[in-house]
Design an enzyme around this catalytic site. Structure first.
Site, short mmCIF file in Angstrom:
data_model
loop_
_atom_site.label_atom_id
_atom_site.label_comp_id
_atom_site.label_asym_id
_atom_site.label_seq_id
_atom_site.Cartn_x
_atom_site.Cartn_y
_atom_site.Cartn_z
N LYS A 1 7.65 -67.66 72.37
CA LYS A 1 7.01 -66.46 72.23
C LYS A 1 6.25 -66.12 71.03
O LYS A 1 6.45 -67.03 70.12
CB LYS A 1 8.08 -65.48 72.22
CG LYS A 1 7.86 -63.91 72.75
CD LYS A 1 7.87 -63.89 74.03
CE LYS A 1 7.28 -62.16 74.37
NZ LYS A 1 7.80 -62.22 75.99
P1 NAD Z 1 3.02 -52.40 77.98
O1 NAD Z 1 2.50 -52.37 76.83
O2 NAD Z 1 1.96 -52.59 79.48
O3 NAD Z 1 3.72 -51.13 78.51
C1 NAD Z 1 4.96 -50.37 77.86
C2 NAD Z 1 5.23 -48.97 78.23
O4 NAD Z 1 6.44 -48.52 77.60
C3 NAD Z 1 4.00 -48.14 77.99
O5 NAD Z 1 4.00 -47.23 78.99
C4 NAD Z 1 4.33 -47.38 76.57
O6 NAD Z 1 3.97 -46.05 76.41
C5 NAD Z 1 5.89 -47.46 76.86
N1 NAD Z 1 6.70 -47.27 75.43
C6 NAD Z 1 6.56 -47.91 74.46
N2 NAD Z 1 7.38 -47.57 73.39
C7 NAD Z 1 8.01 -46.57 74.07
C8 NAD Z 1 9.19 -45.79 73.89
N3 NAD Z 1 9.66 -45.89 72.59
N4 NAD Z 1 9.80 -44.93 74.83
C9 NAD Z 1 9.28 -44.77 75.84
N5 NAD Z 1 8.31 -45.67 76.29
C10 NAD Z 1 7.75 -46.41 75.33
O7 NAD Z 1 4.31 -53.49 78.27
P2 NAD Z 1 4.58 -54.28 79.45
O8 NAD Z 1 3.92 -55.41 79.59
O9 NAD Z 1 4.95 -53.23 80.58
O10 NAD Z 1 6.33 -54.76 78.92
C11 NAD Z 1 7.25 -53.69 78.76
C12 NAD Z 1 8.55 -54.64 78.53
O11 NAD Z 1 8.68 -55.77 79.78
C13 NAD Z 1 8.44 -55.38 77.28
O12 NAD Z 1 9.84 -55.69 76.90
C14 NAD Z 1 7.98 -56.86 77.89
O13 NAD Z 1 8.67 -57.73 76.84
C15 NAD Z 1 8.87 -56.74 79.07
N6 NAD Z 1 8.22 -57.74 80.01
C16 NAD Z 1 6.89 -57.90 80.25
C17 NAD Z 1 6.17 -58.89 81.24
C18 NAD Z 1 4.92 -58.56 81.69
O14 NAD Z 1 4.49 -59.52 82.70
N7 NAD Z 1 4.10 -57.52 81.17
C19 NAD Z 1 6.83 -59.81 81.76
C20 NAD Z 1 8.38 -59.97 81.55
C21 NAD Z 1 8.98 -58.94 80.70
#
Ligand code: NAD
Length: 409
Positions: free
Chosen positions: A102
Site C-alpha cells: 500500500k
Molecule cells: P473515494 O475517495 O472515491 O470516496 C470516499 C467517499 O467517502 C467520498 O464520498 C467522501 O466524501 C466520503 N468521506 C470521506 N470522509 C468521510 C467522512 N469523514 N464521513 C463520511 N464520508 C466521508 O474512495 P473509495 O475509493 O470509494 O474508497 C472508500 C474506502 O474503500 C476506503 O477505505 C478504501 O480504502 C476502500 N477501498 C476502495 C477500493 C477501490 O477500488 N476504490 C477497493 C478496496 C477498498
C-alpha cells in the site's frame, strides 16, 4: 488502537485457531519493506512544499505485491502499514497470485489543482520507481486517487523502464485499463451482500440499507444494491448524510454526484449526520468511507444486524468483539471489498497478454472469484464456529504460510 495494531489483533485471533507458532507469526506479520520518501514540489503560486510519501510492501510469498495508493490528509506510516498487511490477507482470501502493499501521500487532493496533483504524483514516482514494477509491486487507485493519477504514474515509470502498462492498474479504459474496473469494488460488495442474504434466508426487498461514503465504492455498491431491489434509506459523504425511510432515489443521487461532485444539496431526504447514519434502524450497514468509524464509543448505538465492510478497517477490534458477542454478522473488508483488486488482477492479466476482455467476461469472472471465496469463508466459519472475519483471516494466513514454506525463507 492504532491501525496496524488492529490488523495484528485480527491476525492473532485467526493464528490462534490455526495454532501458528510464534516464529511464523512474526515472519508473516512483519513488513518486507517500508519506504518513506521526501516529495518536494513547486505549487502553482511558486511556493515550495515538501510532502512525505510512503510505500509499504508487506509480503510477496504468493506473488508480486499489490495495493492502492491513497491521497488523504490522514495518511501516515502506521495506516499504510496496516493497509499493506490487509492487502496480503485480501489477495490470499480471494486466491489471486499476489502479495500485499500500500502507498500514500499525506495531502488533501481537494485543495490542489490538477497540475499540482500531477507534479506531486510524478515526483513521487521519481522517488519509488525502482521498487515498483509489473513483477514486483503494482499500485492501484484508492481514496483520493483515480484513473488519471494511474495514467501519470504509468507514464512517469515508463520514462525509466520502457513501455509496460502492467506496472499499474485502475488505468483509464481507453488507455490499457480494464472494462469493469471502476465499478468492481462496489459491484463485488453488492454480489457478496446478496450472498449473505441468501445464507440468512432473507430478501433484498425487506432489507433496508445505510451506506456511509458515496465515492467509488459507495456509488457502485448503491447502484447494484438498488438494481437488486435492496431498499437504500441513507447515503452520505463529507457534506453529511441523506435519509429517507421510504427509500432514496438512487439514480437521482448518482446523477447529482456526477453533476456536483458531492451530495450537497441532494433533495427528497432529511439531512442527518454521518454519526446518525451509522445508528439508523436498518437491517444492513455499509461503511464505505474511512477506517475506524465504528468503535468502542459508538458500537452500542448500532442497530444493523448485518455489516458489510466497504472501507478498509471501518470496524475497530473492540467493536468487532461486541458484534461477535451479539451475533451481528460482519462481512470483513478483506473479502467484502476484494472486488477491486480482483478486477485489477484481470487488468494486469489483459495487459500482459495484450488482449482485451469484454465487460461480460470481467463481470462473470468477478462473480466466480468472489462466489468461490465467499463459500470458502462461510464454510470455514461454520466448521470452526468462528466469525466470518476470523475465518477469512484463517484462510488468508494459511495460504501465505503455505507459500512461504514452499518457497523457503
Ligand atoms: P473515494 O475517495 O472515491 O470516496 C470516499 C467517499 O467517502 C467520498 O464520498 C467522501 O466524501 C466520503 N468521506 C470521506 N470522509 C468521510 C467522512 N469523514 N464521513 C463520511 N464520508 C466521508 O474512495 P473509495 O475509493 O470509494 O474508497 C472508500 C474506502 O474503500 C476506503 O477505505 C478504501 O480504502 C476502500 N477501498 C476502495 C477500493 C477501490 O477500488 N476504490 C477497493 C478496496 C477498498
Amino acid at each position: 488502537m492504532k491501525a496496524f495494531e488492529a490488523v495484528e489483533k485480527y491476525f492473532n485471533k485467526a493464528a490462534d485457531h490455526l495454532e501458528l507458532p510464534d516464529s511464523m507469526r512474526r515472519l508473516l506479520v512483519t513488513c518486507k519493506r517500508e519506504v518513506q520518501v521526501e516529495v518536494p514540489v513547486e505549487m502553482d503560486d511558486g511556493r515550495l512544499e515538501t510532502l512525505i510519501g510512503f510505500r509499504v510492501q508487506h509480503n510477496n510469498a504468493r506473488g508480486p505485491m499489490k495495493g492502492g495508493l491513497r491521497y488523504h490528509w490522514e495518511v501516515d506510516l502506521d495506516e499504510v502499514r496496516a493497509l499493506a498487511s490487509l492487502m496480503t490477507w485480501k489477495t490470499a482470501v480471494v486466491n489471486l497470485p499476489y502479495g500485499g502493499a500500500k502507498g500514500g501521500i499525506c495531502i488533501d487532493p481537494r485543495k490542489l489543482s490538477a497540475k499540482e496533483l500531477e507534479r506531486i504524483t510524478r515526483k513521487f514516482v521519481d522517488q519509488i520507481h525502482e521498487i515498483i514494477g509489473p513483477d514486483v509491486d503494482i499500485p492501484a487507485p484508492d481514496m483520493g486517487t483515480n484513473a488519471t493519477v494511474m495514467s501519470w504514474i504509468r507514464n512517469q515509470w515508463e520514462k525509466y523502464h520502457g513501455f509496460n502498462p502492467a506496472v499499474i492498474t485502475g488505468k483509464p479504459v481507453e488507455h490499457y485499463g480494464s472494462k469493469g474496473r471502476e465499478e468492481a469494488t462496489g459491484r463485488g460488495l453488492g454480489i457478496l451482500a446478496f450472498k449473505v442474504l441468501q445464507r440468512l434466508g432473507r430478501f433484498p426487498k425487506d432489507t433496508r440499507v445505510a451506506i456511509q461514503g458515496f465515492g467509488n465504492v459507495g456509488t457502485h455498491a448503491a447502484k447494484l444494491l438498488h438494481e437488486s431491489d435492496f431498499k437504500i434509506v441513507a447515503i452520505s459523504d463529507l457534506s453529511g448524510a441523506y435519509y429517507n425511510p421510504n427509500g432514496l432515489d438512487i439514480p437521482a443521487a448518482l446523477k447529482h454526484v456526477l453533476q456536483h461532485h458531492s451530495l450537497k444539496g441532494f433533495g427528497n431526504a432529511e439531512l442527518i449526520t454521518n454519526e446518525e447514519l451509522l445508528a439508523l434502524n436498518v437491517e444492513m450497514l455499509v461503511p464505505a468511507a474511512l477506517g475506524n468509524v465504528i468503535n468502542a464509543s459508538n458500537v452500542h448505538s448500532i442497530k444493523a444486524q448485518i455489516i458489510i465492510e466497504g472501507a478498509n478497517g471501518p470496524v475497530a477490534p473492540e467493536a468487532d468483539d461486541v458484534f461477535e458477542a451479539n451475533k451481528v454478522l460482519v462481512l470483513p473488508d478483506i473479502l467484502a471489498n476484494a472486488g477491486g483488486v480482483t478486477v485489477s488482477y484481470f487488468e494486469w492479466v489483459q495487459n500482459r497478454q495484450y488482449y482485451v476482455w469484454d465487460l461480460n467476461r470481467v463481470r462473470q469472472s468477478l462473480d466466480n472469484v468472489l462466489s468461490s471465496a465467499f463459500e470458502d469463508v462461510w464454510q470455514m466459519s461454520q466448521e470452526h464456529k468462528v466469525s466470518l472475519r476470523t475465518a477469512a483471516f484463517m484462510i488468508g494466513i494459511d495460504r501465505v504460510r503455505r507459500a512461504t514454506e514452499l518457497s523457503g525463507y
